[in-house]
Scaffold this motif. Structure first.
Motif, mmCIF file in Angstrom:
data_model
loop_
_atom_site.group_PDB
_atom_site.id
_atom_site.type_symbol
_atom_site.label_atom_id
_atom_site.label_comp_id
_atom_site.label_asym_id
_atom_site.label_seq_id
_atom_site.Cartn_x
_atom_site.Cartn_y
_atom_site.Cartn_z
ATOM 1 N N ARG A 1 -4.696 1.486 -4.956
ATOM 2 C CA ARG A 1 -5.351 2.398 -4.718
ATOM 3 C C ARG A 1 -6.490 1.531 -3.904
ATOM 4 N NH1 ARG A 1 -5.235 8.438 -6.647
ATOM 5 N NH2 ARG A 1 -2.545 8.298 -6.412
ATOM 6 N N ARG A 2 -6.908 0.347 -4.427
ATOM 7 C CA ARG A 2 -7.926 -0.747 -4.473
ATOM 8 C C ARG A 2 -7.279 -2.098 -3.093
ATOM 9 N NH1 ARG A 2 -10.313 -0.322 -10.207
ATOM 10 N NH2 ARG A 2 -7.905 -1.964 -9.809
ATOM 11 N N LEU A 3 -7.214 -1.931 -2.526
ATOM 12 C CA LEU A 3 -6.166 -3.075 -1.541
ATOM 13 C C LEU A 3 -7.270 -3.422 -0.234
ATOM 14 C CD1 LEU A 3 -2.825 -2.638 -1.329
ATOM 15 C CD2 LEU A 3 -3.845 -4.167 -2.731
ATOM 16 N N ASP A 4 -8.316 -3.532 -0.094
ATOM 17 C CA ASP A 4 -9.484 -4.114 0.481
ATOM 18 C C ASP A 4 -9.926 -5.124 0.514
ATOM 19 O OD1 ASP A 4 -12.741 -4.049 -1.603
ATOM 20 O OD2 ASP A 4 -11.086 -2.348 -1.925
ATOM 21 N N ASP A 5 -10.385 -6.221 1.700
ATOM 22 C CA ASP A 5 -10.626 -7.397 1.595
ATOM 23 C C ASP A 5 -11.826 -7.219 0.043
ATOM 24 O OD1 ASP A 5 -8.621 -7.840 3.288
ATOM 25 O OD2 ASP A 5 -10.683 -7.945 5.060
ATOM 26 N N ALA A 6 -12.680 -7.173 -0.454
ATOM 27 C CA ALA A 6 -13.352 -7.292 -1.415
ATOM 28 C C ALA A 6 -12.222 -7.241 -3.117
ATOM 29 C CB ALA A 6 -14.856 -6.613 -1.423
ATOM 30 N N SER A 7 -11.672 -6.063 -2.513
ATOM 31 C CA SER A 7 -10.822 -6.169 -3.960
ATOM 32 C C SER A 7 -9.736 -7.066 -3.946
ATOM 33 C CB SER A 7 -10.162 -5.033 -3.526
ATOM 34 O OG SER A 7 -10.735 -3.999 -3.980
ATOM 35 N N LEU A 8 -8.959 -7.570 -2.295
ATOM 36 C CA LEU A 8 -7.819 -8.756 -3.094
ATOM 37 C C LEU A 8 -9.208 -10.056 -3.213
ATOM 38 C CD1 LEU A 8 -6.302 -8.104 0.753
ATOM 39 C CD2 LEU A 8 -5.850 -7.722 -1.225
ATOM 40 N N GLU B 1 0.248 0.924 10.990
ATOM 41 C CA GLU B 1 -0.132 2.019 11.287
ATOM 42 C C GLU B 1 -0.535 3.107 10.377
ATOM 43 O OE1 GLU B 1 2.742 -0.176 12.289
ATOM 44 O OE2 GLU B 1 1.351 -0.840 13.954
ATOM 45 N N ALA B 2 0.582 2.765 9.061
ATOM 46 C CA ALA B 2 0.178 3.752 8.422
ATOM 47 C C ALA B 2 -0.596 3.750 7.023
ATOM 48 C CB ALA B 2 1.522 4.063 7.981
ATOM 49 N N HIS B 3 -1.015 2.562 6.877
ATOM 50 C CA HIS B 3 -0.902 1.801 5.585
ATOM 51 C C HIS B 3 -2.022 0.745 6.093
ATOM 52 C CE1 HIS B 3 2.404 3.059 3.313
ATOM 53 N NE2 HIS B 3 1.753 4.023 3.133
ATOM 54 N N PRO B 4 -3.858 0.542 5.870
ATOM 55 C CA PRO B 4 -4.400 -0.004 7.034
ATOM 56 C C PRO B 4 -4.670 -1.568 6.224
ATOM 57 C CG PRO B 4 -6.160 2.120 5.663
ATOM 58 C CD PRO B 4 -3.976 2.192 6.694
ATOM 59 N N HIS B 5 -4.823 -1.913 4.701
ATOM 60 C CA HIS B 5 -4.747 -2.515 4.107
ATOM 61 C C HIS B 5 -3.422 -3.717 3.832
ATOM 62 C CE1 HIS B 5 -8.767 -0.659 3.518
ATOM 63 N NE2 HIS B 5 -8.480 -0.239 3.315
ATOM 64 N N ALA B 6 -2.092 -2.951 4.064
ATOM 65 C CA ALA B 6 -0.878 -3.737 3.513
ATOM 66 C C ALA B 6 -0.682 -5.317 4.295
ATOM 67 C CB ALA B 6 -0.045 -2.822 4.117
ATOM 68 N N GLU B 7 -1.418 -5.159 5.913
ATOM 69 C CA GLU B 7 -1.435 -6.288 5.992
ATOM 70 C C GLU B 7 -1.502 -7.635 5.285
ATOM 71 O OE1 GLU B 7 -0.515 -9.665 8.626
ATOM 72 O OE2 GLU B 7 0.667 -7.779 8.889
ATOM 73 N N GLU C 1 0.838 -1.212 0.226
ATOM 74 C CA GLU C 1 -0.054 -0.047 -0.310
ATOM 75 C C GLU C 1 0.570 1.131 0.170
ATOM 76 O OE1 GLU C 1 -4.071 1.433 1.738
ATOM 77 O OE2 GLU C 1 -3.024 -0.401 3.173
ATOM 78 N N CYS C 2 2.215 0.703 0.256
ATOM 79 C CA CYS C 2 2.997 2.376 0.091
ATOM 80 C C CYS C 2 3.170 2.994 -1.165
ATOM 81 C CB CYS C 2 4.148 1.246 0.461
ATOM 82 S SG CYS C 2 5.708 3.412 0.078
ATOM 83 N N PRO C 3 2.839 4.219 -1.510
ATOM 84 C CA PRO C 3 3.180 4.901 -2.647
ATOM 85 C C PRO C 3 4.600 4.505 -3.493
ATOM 86 C CG PRO C 3 2.280 6.614 -1.213
ATOM 87 C CD PRO C 3 2.233 5.283 -0.599
ATOM 88 N N TYR C 4 5.429 4.743 -2.326
ATOM 89 C CA TYR C 4 6.664 4.696 -3.029
ATOM 90 C C TYR C 4 7.281 3.294 -3.221
ATOM 91 C CZ TYR C 4 7.168 9.009 -0.298
ATOM 92 O OH TYR C 4 6.889 10.686 0.120
ATOM 93 N N CYS C 5 6.570 2.625 -2.924
ATOM 94 C CA CYS C 5 6.768 1.463 -2.836
ATOM 95 C C CYS C 5 5.926 1.281 -4.243
ATOM 96 C CB CYS C 5 6.392 -0.056 -2.247
ATOM 97 S SG CYS C 5 7.610 0.119 -0.289
ATOM 98 N N GLY C 6 4.759 1.678 -4.687
ATOM 99 C CA GLY C 6 4.260 1.443 -6.520
ATOM 100 C C GLY C 6 4.961 1.698 -6.860
ATOM 101 N N GLN C 7 6.226 3.253 -6.279
ATOM 102 C CA GLN C 7 6.775 3.857 -7.913
ATOM 103 C C GLN C 7 8.275 3.311 -8.039
ATOM 104 O OE1 GLN C 7 8.591 7.297 -6.362
ATOM 105 N NE2 GLN C 7 6.029 8.313 -5.796
ATOM 106 N N ALA C 8 9.040 2.435 -6.831
ATOM 107 C CA ALA C 8 9.842 1.494 -7.030
ATOM 108 C C ALA C 8 9.627 0.461 -7.560
ATOM 109 C CB ALA C 8 10.251 0.833 -5.611
ATOM 110 N N TYR C 9 8.309 -0.524 -8.192
ATOM 111 C CA TYR C 9 8.014 -1.302 -8.457
ATOM 112 C C TYR C 9 8.295 -0.986 -9.836
ATOM 113 C CZ TYR C 9 4.734 -4.613 -11.098
ATOM 114 O OH TYR C 9 3.437 -5.183 -12.066
#
Length: 181
Positions: free
Chosen positions: A98-105, A65-71, A32-40
Motif C-alpha cells: 500500500r506504500r509504493l510511491d517513489d519516496a517509499s521505494l 493502467e490499474a496500478h500506477p506505482h507498479a512500474e 501493486e496487485c492485491p491478488y499478487c499480494g495474496q499469492a505472495y
C-alpha cells in the motif's frame, strides 16, 4: 499464446531454489496487485513445504493502467537485483504493497543497504524500464493477461492458486511426491 512459457527459464531470471528442482514455478506478478499480494503469502508457504523440490521464478508484469506505482516498483526491484538484493526488495514491496510511491521505494532501497539516491536516479532515467518491459512482453507471448499468472514446469496453470491446498497438491504431484507428505 499456447499456454507455454516463452522464453523458458534462463540464467537472467530471478530464481530461488535449486536449478535441478523437479518443479519450476514461474509467477508473472505486479507488486501493486492485491491478488499478487495474496499469492505472495501462499508461494512463501509452498516454498517452505516443498523446499529443494521447488524452484521459484519471478517475472515482472506491471499493470500500469490499474496500478500506477507498479512500474517503478518493478524497476526498483531490478535496481536491487544489480546489487544481489532482488529478493529482499521483492519481499519488502509485497509486504508494503500500500506504500509504493517513489519516496517509499527510496526508503526500501535504503533499508536493504542500497544507495537510495542512485536507485531514485535510475527510476527517473528509466534505467531498468527495458528489463521490466522484456519480462512483460515474455508474459504477453506466454498468454498472460492478468496477475498473478503461474506456469508449472513451463505450462500455464489456471487452477485455483488462491486455494493453497490445491495449489500445493498440484506442485507436489509435479514433483513426484505425495500430497499427504
Amino acid at each position: 499464446m499456447n499456454g507455454q512459457l516463452q522464453p523458458p527459464v534462463g540464467p537472467d531470471d530471478h530464481a530461488q531454489g535449486p536449478e535441478g528442482a523437479p518443479v519450476t514455478l514461474v509467477e508473472y506478478g505486479d507488486f501493486e496487485c492485491p491478488y499478487c499480494g495474496q499469492a505472495y503469502e501462499i508461494v512463501k508457504t509452498i516454498q517452505q513445504r516443498l523446499g529443494g523440490k521447488l524452484r521459484f521464478v519471478f517475472r515482472n508484469f506491471p499493470l500500469k493502467e490499474a496500478h500506477p506505482h507498479a512500474e517503478h516498483a518493478a524497476e526498483a526491484a531490478e535496481a536491487a537485483a544489480t546489487r544481489g538484493r532482488f529478493w529482499d526488495m521483492h519481499d519488502l514491496l509485497y509486504e508494503n504493497q500500500r506504500r509504493l510511491d517513489d519516496a517509499s521505494l527510496a526508503g526500501y532501497a535504503e533499508a536493504i543497504g542500497l544507495d537510495a539516491q542512485r536507485v531514485m536516479q535510475a527510476l527517473e532515467d528509466g534505467t531498468y524500464e527495458p528489463q521490466v518491459r522484456e519480462d512483460f512482453m515474455s508474459g504477453v507471448r506466454s498468454g498472460v493477461n492478468g496477475t498473478p499468472a503461474f506456469f508449472v514446469n513451463g505450462v500455464r496453470w489456471d487452477g485455483p492458486w488462491n486455494d493453497p491446498a490445491v495449489f500445493l497438491q498440484t506442485l507436489q504431484e509435479s514433483a513426484g511426491t505425495r500430497a499427504g507428505r
